[in-house]
Design a protein around this motif. Sequence first.
Motif, PDB file in Angstrom:
ATOM      1  N   ALA A   1       0.862  -1.182   0.000  1.00  0.00           N
ATOM      2  CA  ALA A   1       0.000   0.000   0.000  1.00  0.00           C
ATOM      3  C   ALA A   1       0.898   1.231   0.000  1.00  0.00           C
ATOM      4  N   SER A   2       0.267   2.392  -0.052  1.00  0.00           N
ATOM      5  CA  SER A   2       0.986   3.648   0.174  1.00  0.00           C
ATOM      6  C   SER A   2       0.722   4.099   1.600  1.00  0.00           C
ATOM      7  N   TYR A   3       1.745   4.656   2.220  1.00  0.00           N
ATOM      8  CA  TYR A   3       1.643   5.090   3.614  1.00  0.00           C
ATOM      9  C   TYR A   3       1.952   6.584   3.682  1.00  0.00           C
ATOM     10  N   PHE A   4       1.058   7.311   4.356  1.00  0.00           N
ATOM     11  CA  PHE A   4       1.176   8.762   4.444  1.00  0.00           C
ATOM     12  C   PHE A   4       1.317   9.192   5.892  1.00  0.00           C
ATOM     13  N   CYS A   5       2.202  10.140   6.125  1.00  0.00           N
ATOM     14  CA  CYS A   5       2.184  10.796   7.425  1.00  0.00           C
ATOM     15  C   CYS A   5       1.412  12.102   7.286  1.00  0.00           C
ATOM     16  N   ALA A   6       0.819  12.536   8.380  1.00  0.00           N
ATOM     17  CA  ALA A   6       0.028  13.759   8.382  1.00  0.00           C
ATOM     18  C   ALA A   6       0.227  14.450   9.724  1.00  0.00           C
ATOM     19  N   THR A   7       0.320  15.749   9.716  1.00  0.00           N
ATOM     20  CA  THR A   7       0.579  16.496  10.946  1.00  0.00           C
ATOM     21  C   THR A   7      -0.513  17.521  11.213  1.00  0.00           C
ATOM     22  N   LEU A   8      -0.803  17.704  12.487  1.00  0.00           N
ATOM     23  CA  LEU A   8      -1.690  18.776  12.927  1.00  0.00           C
ATOM     24  C   LEU A   8      -0.807  19.830  13.586  1.00  0.00           C
ATOM     25  N   PRO A   9      -0.758  21.040  13.042  1.00  0.00           N
ATOM     26  CA  PRO A   9       0.129  22.071  13.613  1.00  0.00           C
ATOM     27  C   PRO A   9      -0.174  22.347  15.075  1.00  0.00           C
ATOM     28  N   ALA A  10       0.854  22.758  15.807  1.00  0.00           N
ATOM     29  CA  ALA A  10       0.692  23.036  17.232  1.00  0.00           C
ATOM     30  C   ALA A  10      -0.192  24.252  17.470  1.00  0.00           C
ATOM     31  N   LEU A  11      -0.025  25.256  16.626  1.00  0.00           N
ATOM     32  CA  LEU A  11      -0.764  26.491  16.805  1.00  0.00           C
ATOM     33  C   LEU A  11      -2.137  26.351  16.188  1.00  0.00           C
ATOM     34  N   MET A  12      -3.168  26.536  16.996  1.00  0.00           N
ATOM     35  CA  MET A  12      -4.535  26.367  16.504  1.00  0.00           C
ATOM     36  C   MET A  12      -4.991  27.627  15.798  1.00  0.00           C
ATOM     37  N   ASN A  13      -5.297  27.456  14.512  1.00  0.00           N
ATOM     38  CA  ASN A  13      -5.832  28.562  13.722  1.00  0.00           C
ATOM     39  C   ASN A  13      -7.276  28.276  13.376  1.00  0.00           C
ATOM     40  N   ARG A  14      -7.913  29.277  12.774  1.00  0.00           N
ATOM     41  CA  ARG A  14      -9.307  29.085  12.364  1.00  0.00           C
ATOM     42  C   ARG A  14      -9.410  27.943  11.357  1.00  0.00           C
ATOM     43  N   ASP A  15      -8.415  27.904  10.447  1.00  0.00           N
ATOM     44  CA  ASP A  15      -8.433  26.832   9.448  1.00  0.00           C
ATOM     45  C   ASP A  15      -7.601  25.663   9.935  1.00  0.00           C
ATOM     46  N   ASP A  16      -7.945  25.160  11.106  1.00  0.00           N
ATOM     47  CA  ASP A  16      -7.225  24.073  11.743  1.00  0.00           C
ATOM     48  C   ASP A  16      -7.381  22.812  10.922  1.00  0.00           C
ATOM     49  N   LYS A  17      -6.298  22.336  10.320  1.00  0.00           N
ATOM     50  CA  LYS A  17      -6.446  21.166   9.480  1.00  0.00           C
ATOM     51  C   LYS A  17      -5.162  20.358   9.436  1.00  0.00           C
ATOM     52  N   ILE A  18      -5.349  19.074   9.151  1.00  0.00           N
ATOM     53  CA  ILE A  18      -4.239  18.140   9.032  1.00  0.00           C
ATOM     54  C   ILE A  18      -3.563  18.338   7.686  1.00  0.00           C
ATOM     55  N   ILE A  19      -2.238  18.218   7.659  1.00  0.00           N
ATOM     56  CA  ILE A  19      -1.488  18.384   6.421  1.00  0.00           C
ATOM     57  C   ILE A  19      -0.786  17.074   6.097  1.00  0.00           C
ATOM     58  N   PHE A  20      -1.004  16.585   4.889  1.00  0.00           N
ATOM     59  CA  PHE A  20      -0.479  15.285   4.464  1.00  0.00           C
ATOM     60  C   PHE A  20       0.818  15.412   3.683  1.00  0.00           C
ATOM     61  N   GLY A  21       1.671  14.392   3.826  1.00  0.00           N
ATOM     62  CA  GLY A  21       2.839  14.262   2.986  1.00  0.00           C
ATOM     63  C   GLY A  21       2.480  13.554   1.695  1.00  0.00           C
ATOM     64  N   LYS A  22       3.490  13.258   0.863  1.00  0.00           N
ATOM     65  CA  LYS A  22       3.233  12.653  -0.446  1.00  0.00           C
ATOM     66  C   LYS A  22       3.225  11.138  -0.410  1.00  0.00           C
ATOM     67  N   GLY A  23       3.678  10.551   0.670  1.00  0.00           N
ATOM     68  CA  GLY A  23       3.535   9.117   0.824  1.00  0.00           C
ATOM     69  C   GLY A  23       4.743   8.282   0.441  1.00  0.00           C
ATOM     70  N   THR A  24       4.795   7.082   1.031  1.00  0.00           N
ATOM     71  CA  THR A  24       5.773   6.050   0.668  1.00  0.00           C
ATOM     72  C   THR A  24       4.998   4.876   0.093  1.00  0.00           C
ATOM     73  N   ARG A  25       5.416   4.413  -1.101  1.00  0.00           N
ATOM     74  CA  ARG A  25       4.777   3.230  -1.686  1.00  0.00           C
ATOM     75  C   ARG A  25       5.542   1.994  -1.227  1.00  0.00           C
ATOM     76  N   LEU A  26       4.850   1.139  -0.513  1.00  0.00           N
ATOM     77  CA  LEU A  26       5.456  -0.089   0.017  1.00  0.00           C
ATOM     78  C   LEU A  26       4.963  -1.274  -0.801  1.00  0.00           C
ATOM     79  N   HIS A  27       5.923  -2.095  -1.257  1.00  0.00           N
ATOM     80  CA  HIS A  27       5.570  -3.295  -2.010  1.00  0.00           C
ATOM     81  C   HIS A  27       6.189  -4.502  -1.304  1.00  0.00           C
ATOM     82  N   ILE A  28       5.356  -5.438  -0.911  1.00  0.00           N
ATOM     83  CA  ILE A  28       5.824  -6.648  -0.242  1.00  0.00           C
ATOM     84  C   ILE A  28       5.952  -7.752  -1.285  1.00  0.00           C
ATOM     85  N   LEU A  29       7.153  -8.276  -1.423  1.00  0.00           N
ATOM     86  CA  LEU A  29       7.425  -9.318  -2.414  1.00  0.00           C
ATOM     87  C   LEU A  29       7.176 -10.704  -1.821  1.00  0.00           C
ATOM     88  N   PRO A  30       6.543 -11.596  -2.582  1.00  0.00           N
ATOM     89  CA  PRO A  30       6.245 -12.940  -2.045  1.00  0.00           C
ATOM     90  C   PRO A  30       7.500 -13.784  -1.877  1.00  0.00           C
TER      91      PRO A  30
END
Lengths: 116, 114
Positions: free
Chosen positions: B85-114
Amino acid sequence: DVKVTQSSRYLVKRTGEKVFLECVQDMDHENMFWYRQDPGLGLRLIYFSYDVKMKEKGDIPEGYSVSREKKERFSLILESASTNQTSMYLCASNSQGTSGRAYEQYFGPGTRLTVT
Amino acid sequence: SQQGEEDPQALSIQEGENATMNCSYKTSINNLQWYRQNSGRGLVHLILIRSNEREKHSGRLRVTLDTSKKSSSLLITASRAADTASYFCATLPALMNRDDKIIFGKGTRLHILP
């Protein structure tokens, strides 16, 4: 379990058409979000809403509008679809929680939109 | 307004091995989250770690957070084919603003080989 549903999994539209993407959540969440996801660009926030009839622009709002008339429903509108809006569209929702901060988001399955 | 950045962009490992993905971010956070996305589907929340926590476990998942280095890692032990699958990290900034929202990274694509 939280459930976020999107009206279509796949959609094909012609350039210039008006397109509606619907999202419904069943957990009484205050916040709802629309993202688009493109290869190499990750998730980009289009619009979000933290209450009924409230909306805020995200990072890429151009060419899109939204509507939130009821708490559980958040619609994304492409006024005049263009080929560069071909993408995967993801809806999400979350609760503000007791602290008033937003925590984990719950995502719908996504709509793969193709504009020809 | 990307905050998190995952490393590596893609990872292939043999089934049964451990997989480690890293995330770096730029500004102070309230919490950091990891999500998984199977191909063509929506994201699924895996785990949340708060800024005052250093390590968290959930089943085969282990997340660490180093706020001094502004980085986090996700370890998946004893990987399975279903972990592909692809795995994403996401952060919630420490400072609370009106537009309080999580920010996503671009992801790591993980492939498990049999």
